[in-house]
Motif scaffolding. Structure first.
Motif, mmCIF file in Angstrom:
data_model
loop_
_atom_site.group_PDB
_atom_site.id
_atom_site.type_symbol
_atom_site.label_atom_id
_atom_site.label_comp_id
_atom_site.label_asym_id
_atom_site.label_seq_id
_atom_site.Cartn_x
_atom_site.Cartn_y
_atom_site.Cartn_z
ATOM 1 N N ARG A 120 0.829 -1.213 0.000
ATOM 2 C CA ARG A 120 0.000 0.000 0.000
ATOM 3 C C ARG A 120 0.861 1.259 0.000
ATOM 4 N N LEU A 121 1.876 1.277 0.861
ATOM 5 C CA LEU A 121 2.733 2.454 0.966
ATOM 6 C C LEU A 121 3.462 2.726 -0.348
ATOM 7 N N LEU A 122 4.067 1.694 -0.912
ATOM 8 C CA LEU A 122 4.880 1.890 -2.105
ATOM 9 C C LEU A 122 4.023 2.192 -3.340
ATOM 10 N N ARG A 123 2.842 1.624 -3.417
ATOM 11 C CA ARG A 123 1.967 1.956 -4.547
ATOM 12 C C ARG A 123 1.525 3.412 -4.489
ATOM 13 N N ALA B 259 6.330 -17.228 -1.234
ATOM 14 C CA ALA B 259 5.605 -15.947 -1.212
ATOM 15 C C ALA B 259 6.404 -14.805 -0.595
ATOM 16 N N SER B 260 7.636 -15.053 -0.182
ATOM 17 C CA SER B 260 8.429 -14.017 0.479
ATOM 18 C C SER B 260 8.886 -12.949 -0.508
ATOM 19 N N HIS B 261 9.115 -11.749 0.022
ATOM 20 C CA HIS B 261 9.550 -10.608 -0.790
ATOM 21 C C HIS B 261 10.826 -10.014 -0.220
ATOM 22 N N GLN B 262 11.582 -9.363 -1.081
ATOM 23 C CA GLN B 262 12.739 -8.602 -0.655
ATOM 24 C C GLN B 262 12.681 -7.221 -1.298
ATOM 25 N N VAL B 263 13.565 -6.329 -0.858
ATOM 26 C CA VAL B 263 13.719 -5.042 -1.527
ATOM 27 C C VAL B 263 15.016 -5.072 -2.318
ATOM 28 N N ARG B 264 15.108 -4.201 -3.313
ATOM 29 C CA ARG B 264 16.289 -4.219 -4.183
ATOM 30 C C ARG B 264 17.547 -3.784 -3.426
ATOM 31 N N ASP B 265 17.404 -2.821 -2.549
ATOM 32 C CA ASP B 265 18.509 -2.310 -1.740
ATOM 33 C C ASP B 265 17.872 -1.459 -0.642
ATOM 34 N N PRO B 266 17.996 -1.844 0.629
ATOM 35 C CA PRO B 266 17.294 -1.105 1.681
ATOM 36 C C PRO B 266 17.704 0.357 1.790
ATOM 37 N N TYR B 267 18.974 0.658 1.557
ATOM 38 C CA TYR B 267 19.401 2.054 1.628
ATOM 39 C C TYR B 267 18.798 2.866 0.482
ATOM 40 N N HIS B 268 18.811 2.298 -0.710
ATOM 41 C CA HIS B 268 18.220 2.991 -1.854
ATOM 42 C C HIS B 268 16.726 3.195 -1.639
ATOM 43 N N LEU B 269 16.060 2.209 -1.038
ATOM 44 C CA LEU B 269 14.637 2.354 -0.719
ATOM 45 C C LEU B 269 14.409 3.555 0.183
ATOM 46 N N VAL B 270 15.199 3.685 1.243
ATOM 47 C CA VAL B 270 15.026 4.808 2.165
ATOM 48 C C VAL B 270 15.293 6.129 1.456
ATOM 49 N N GLN B 271 16.278 6.156 0.575
ATOM 50 C CA GLN B 271 16.550 7.394 -0.157
ATOM 51 C C GLN B 271 15.361 7.810 -1.016
ATOM 52 N N ARG B 272 14.722 6.857 -1.655
ATOM 53 C CA ARG B 272 13.560 7.190 -2.481
ATOM 54 C C ARG B 272 12.362 7.586 -1.614
ATOM 55 N N LEU B 273 12.192 6.940 -0.466
ATOM 56 C CA LEU B 273 11.133 7.357 0.463
ATOM 57 C C LEU B 273 11.372 8.791 0.920
ATOM 58 N N PHE B 274 12.620 9.102 1.206
ATOM 59 C CA PHE B 274 12.953 10.455 1.659
ATOM 60 C C PHE B 274 12.672 11.477 0.558
ATOM 61 N N GLU B 275 12.991 11.140 -0.673
ATOM 62 C CA GLU B 275 12.683 12.048 -1.782
ATOM 63 C C GLU B 275 11.186 12.335 -1.853
ATOM 64 N N ASP C 299 8.225 -0.735 -7.537
ATOM 65 C CA ASP C 299 9.336 -1.460 -8.158
ATOM 66 C C ASP C 299 10.453 -1.779 -7.169
ATOM 67 N N GLU C 300 10.460 -1.123 -6.011
ATOM 68 C CA GLU C 300 11.479 -1.400 -4.998
ATOM 69 C C GLU C 300 11.250 -2.733 -4.277
ATOM 70 N N LEU C 301 10.039 -3.286 -4.387
ATOM 71 C CA LEU C 301 9.671 -4.521 -3.697
ATOM 72 C C LEU C 301 9.637 -5.664 -4.705
ATOM 73 N N VAL C 302 10.370 -6.750 -4.413
ATOM 74 C CA VAL C 302 10.550 -7.837 -5.374
ATOM 75 C C VAL C 302 9.987 -9.139 -4.793
ATOM 76 N N PRO C 303 9.086 -9.825 -5.522
ATOM 77 C CA PRO C 303 8.610 -11.142 -5.066
ATOM 78 C C PRO C 303 9.660 -12.209 -5.330
ATOM 79 N N SER C 304 10.552 -12.387 -4.386
ATOM 80 C CA SER C 304 11.755 -13.198 -4.596
ATOM 81 C C SER C 304 11.650 -14.616 -4.092
ATOM 82 N N GLY C 305 10.818 -14.862 -3.062
ATOM 83 C CA GLY C 305 10.906 -16.109 -2.328
ATOM 84 C C GLY C 305 12.075 -16.066 -1.353
#
Length: 415
Positions: A124-127, A194-210, A133-139
């Motif tokens: 919900r937050l990222l949409r 069904a597990s998910h990961q993020v592409r890079d947690p630091y990059h995620l925070v930078q985009r959230l901050f933007e 795109d920062e959230l990846v259905p990786s397993g």
């Protein structure tokens, strides 16, 4: 900074930033304060996946039984530096008490309530921010090396099924098919598809901050010395002066205890130091996060490289990293990968502070005596996992809306 603002959030990690954005989206003007740049604390160096299967608290009878061997192993996952023993002893006693069957049950229920809502909250937050795109259905793949460990994988699968989490037990051949770059010594696996990961947690925070700044947020890099609260107003006293607000949130991870003490409330929060290696040229070696049940490390492929994360070191906030911990991570990564050469090439190292309470449950609450002050910290190994759901819950509480989850297990004064 003496101009009053509506809401102050102290802490620009993934938890604090998520809360700031959630409040923004409810129409609040938010000022974010942190001693460092956004995302440079524990949010920078975590394993990068949503560990929604971790519904057991850290303190359990099994943990207490295994602790002496884990501590004695020089390459084990747990460390208590001797210099920190006087400070850590009261916390350890609370940790032992938290391992009672009743408290373990409370911890499991509290963690499960957050974890089962964690992925949906992140989506919900990222949409809303156009960052999905920062959230990846990786397993996620958990592995064992001992030939006789198949029963452990089966037991773990049965336990997860009881929590409604799908998993598949794999043989050595099944593991090799999914992750051909793992060492052939891996004999068993458990896949959580069904597990998910993020592409890079630091990059995620930078985009959230933007996104936060684009929506009119304010940020000041300054150390907050103390917090003062009341019925209708609060104040953050910083190195650069006082910042007034109608409401204030303490969400600065392992440093939250110090600020909360300035309001007259003390909680047994401990800085649990975690270590990582990042191998920048090995980001494609694995296809998904892989956790070793034997070695207690996780390896996650990220856009920044292969991240190797491990160690639980109860060493406080003041001591420098211990080089031996990085050597331990190198040893385990080399043993788990079929080709250890990437581990010996150039890599970066990092140590950060997880905010851990004895019962493994975070604080998500309003101050019991100062209603203008709120708190969200203590997520231990699950800060990234639980950040978005924590932001929804606290923002709802602060705006007098239904939280959907009972917040009683996460109250400040439960200790």
């Amino acid at each position: 900074m003496n101009q009053p603002c509506e809401t102050v959030v102290v802490g620009a990690g993934v938890v604090g930033l998520s809360i700031a954005i959630a409040l923004q989206q409810r129409g609040r003007q938010v000022t974010l304060l942190d001693r460092s740049r956004p995302g440079e604390g524990a949010s920078f160096g975590n394993a990068g996946f949503l560990a929604t299967e971790l519904n057991d608290p850290l303190a359990t009878p099994d943990t207490l039984k295994a602790a002496p061997l884990l501590w004695a192993n020089p390459r084990g996952p747990v460390s208590l530096p001797l210099a920190h023993w006087p400070q850590i002893t009261p916390w350890l006693w609370r940790f032992v008490k938290a391992a009672s069957p009743r408290q373990v049950q409370v911890g499991q229920q509290g963690l499960r309530a957050l974890n089962q809502s964690a992925l949906g909250a992140w989506q919900r937050l990222l949409r809303r921010l156009d960052l999905i795109d920062e959230l990846v259905p990786s397993g996620y793949l958990q592995v064992w090396e001992a030939e006789h460990a198949g029963s452990q994988a089966e037991q773990q699968a049965e336990k997860l099924a009881g929590w409604g989490i799908d998993s598949t037990v794999l043989s050595a051949a099944g593991v090799a098919e999914l992750e051909p770059e793992l060492n052939e010594r891996v004999r068993h696996g458990l896949l959580l598809p069904a597990s998910h990961q993020v592409r890079d947690p630091y990059h995620l925070v930078q985009r959230l901050f933007e996104r936060f700044m684009e929506a009119g947020g304010r940020f000041q890099q300054t150390r907050v010395i103390s917090v003062r609260g009341g019925q209708m107003a609060a104040q953050a006293v910083t190195e650069q002066g006082a910042v007034d607000a109608h409401q204030l949130v303490i969400a600065c991870g392992a440093w939250s205890r110090q600020l909360l003490k300035s309001t007259g409330v003390d909680v047994p929060l401990q800085a649990e130091r975690g270590y990582h290696l990042t191998l920048p040229r090995a980001g494609s070696v694995l296809r998904r996060p892989v956790g070793s049940a034997d070695r207690h490390v996780v390896m996650t492929p990220m856009s920044c490289g292969l991240r190797v994360v491990g160690m639980s070191e109860l060493g406080g906030l003041d001591q420098p990293p211990i080089e031996q911990r990085f050597d331990t991570l190198r040893h385990h990564a080399s043993a788990l990968l079929a080709d250890a050469e990437p581990v010996t090439r150039d890599h970066t190292t990092w140590m950060g502070y997880r905010p851990t309470l004895p019962d493994s449950l975070p604080v998500i609450d309003q101050h019991p005596q100062q209603p203008s002050v709120y708190a969200a910290f203590g997520h231990q190994h699950l800060g990234l996992t639980q950040a978005a759901i924590t932001s929804e819950l606290l923002a709802a509480r602060m705006t007098q809306q239904d939280t959907r989850i009972d917040l009683t297990p996460y109250r400040i004064n439960r200790f």
